[in-house]
Design an enzyme around this catalytic site. Structure first.
Site, PDB file in Angstrom:
ATOM      1  CD  GLU A 146       3.197  -4.140 -10.211  1.00 18.53           C
ATOM      2  OE1 GLU A 146       4.382  -4.542 -10.061  1.00 18.53           O
ATOM      3  OE2 GLU A 146       2.492  -3.720  -9.265  1.00 18.53           O
ATOM      4  CD  GLU A 204       1.099  -9.026  -4.539  1.00 15.53           C
ATOM      5  OE1 GLU A 204      -0.075  -9.396  -4.341  1.00 15.53           O
ATOM      6  OE2 GLU A 204       2.072  -9.421  -3.861  1.00 15.53           O
TER       7      GLU A 204
END
Lengths: 338, 338
Positions: free
Chosen positions: B163, B306
């Site tokens: 993300e 991430e």
């Protein structure tokens, strides 16, 4: 290790596209690799060699482990055939294994993949006298140094510690107690699985052996000969060999931690080459890593040894180098880092 | 997941050449993979896809993060160019990235490697009303489900969560508090780096948003719309998609943990497909993993997000399957295990 390359790596971590410090331990390992290589970014270590050293322990006569001594050679042959956990993990990680008999007691046929560097058919029982002579200790250390030299000469750019030896957590706890100064009861654990009674006996046996043989931390070879083991000696040599060849070495488990305490007692500058693979289920690991100032990369509750935890940590060590060479900077990405 | 395959895997762990339980968490993950695959040994998951979902958060207007909102799109483009940490780690692990804009607020040019599935230009400020409509929440969930379906159709055999979204730890803490029942102050942390004053404000803002919008854990889509985010919605869909395609999914970080709580609230049977990648620096991770009954594989002090922690865990998940298929048994090795 180069303080200049270390500083360059720390500076580079600060301008990569991530919040400061957000890669945690990977940032510290990356900087350590830069210091070892003397350049930033450091090369990614791609050719790992796991040095597995096998030995037996006379102290098994005191009932410190439920496993028969013959399991040492059975597992060594299992490794030679590719069937042990460390084989499976090494194949996945792209690392190769070098198997060395430095002190196996049992007879076995000459086997492809097992190097015969046997110094003695196991140590003697430390509860009745020194585990080995000073000469045996030095010869086993030399086996480890030469193994590291040969691996690096053949292309290894990172070494990993492995071992096999029924009873070897007993010798390891003894050495860790000697070199850290922490009490035997605190650094002694259940190895690969013993009950409360056997644990109490193990602590008593180690304390008696230390009282009898008077290991002296200021004379590391004497201490090794007094209460150590042949594979601990070889692993300490393997660590010294890594350091003198300027390659990093990943430690796994309580046997390697004991060897690292010994190696650093012999040559303090070896400390900069050490990377801790797996955290401790064995309490001796925790105390040894504290003594060495190392934080482990992996903590999966492993209590196998063999090198398994070091091999599982290898991709993380590689990642820490790759981060320094491949990540974009804030400037590259057009981000104002403020 | 198949209880029969789970049982076969547990039986097999007991006869492999290692002390019982000595591979720790790897043994449990291996058994879980067998249960998911419905066979023992399970196939080694080799084709990992990291689903990265990017979105923005109206609540940033309340000063809950020091980073400007534009960093969301800058980092998304950095990932498209291959320069972020998650790119570096994925290349090493042999996993591929699928980048999806599900809720980015800023304008940016159409970019190779970024899928435009934008549902809204960021959420609305949850401190003044619901973060999104029920319809928006459902559309973002659907984006995630479809992304999983497409990845598996293209060959993925394991999914990983990723993300990017400035402010998304705020929405994640809110959702975790709602679904675990643990207080906001306990599950709220410093994200990628805020001081005590900003942390106190972040807790106040979340508590006020919960009081205003009354998220109801028994109506998970309402709760999502009330205080969630578009990338949390998409990640929950991605998890549900993994489960319906019967592939395991590795979680990384507090945003994925919030999404996993939501996914399991929607479909409890999804829980069996979840593997926790990285432990929490963010306290919400710890509470969410406890709620989900998961133990993390990696704990390197990462606080990046991430997907970085999931990708670092992938080799361990692969190793857990490989152990079951490649290790010798005691009988193979001629060892009497007693």
């Amino acid at each position: 290790p180069s303080p200049e390359a270390l500083r360059l790596a720390q500076q580079r971590q600060a301008i990569l596209t991530k919040p400061a410090g957000s890669l945690g331990l990977l940032e510290r390992i990356g900087a350590q690799l830069a210091a070892i290589a003397g350049s930033c970014p450091p090369p990614v270590p791609e050719r790992g060699v796991v040095g597995v050293f096998a030995g037996d322990h006379g102290v098994c006569a005191q009932g410190v482990t439920p496993w028969p001594q013959e399991v040492t050679v059975s597992m060594l042959l299992n490794m030679a055939a590719g069937g042990a956990a460390v084989n499976v993990l090494s194949r996945q990680a792209g690392a190769s294994l070098v198997l060395t008999d430095v002190g196996v007691a049992s007879d076995y046929p000459a086997t492809d993949g097992v190097r015969d560097r046997n110094v003695a058919r196991g140590t003697r029982d430390m509860s009745v006298g020194p585990a080995m002579s000073r000469d045996e200790a030095l010869r086993a250390l030399t086996v480890g140094i030469e193994t590291a030299d040969e691996a690096v000469a053949a292309g290894a750019d990172i070494l990993l510690t492995g071992e096999m030896g029924i009873g070897n957590t007993t010798a390891s706890s003894a050495l860790i107690s000697v070199f850290t100064g922490v009490g035997v009861a605190t650094v002694t654990g259940r190895g690969t699985g013993i009950d409360d009674d056997v644990l109490a006996r193990k602590v008593d046996v180690i304390e008696a052996a230390i009282a009898l043989n008077a290991p002296d931390a200021s004379d590391p070879v004497q201490a090794l000969a007094a209460v150590g083991g042949l594979e601990q000696a070889a692993l300490a040599g393997f660590i010294l060999g890594a350091a003198r060849n300027r390659v990093p070495i990943i430690l796994d488990g309580v046997i390697a931690c004991a060897a690292a305490c010994l190696a650093v007692a012999l040559a303090p500058e070896a400390a900069g080459y050490l990377i801790a693979g797996h955290a401790g289920a064995e309490p001796g690991i925790t105390e040894a890593l504290r003594h060495l100032g190392l934080d482990p990369l992996v903590d999966l509750g492993l209590r196998l040894g063999e090198g398994s935890g070091a091999v599982l940590a290898l991709p993380m060590v590689q990642a820490s180098a790759r981060i320094l060479s491949e990540m974009a900077t804030f400037e590259d990405a057009g981000i104002d880092a403020g």
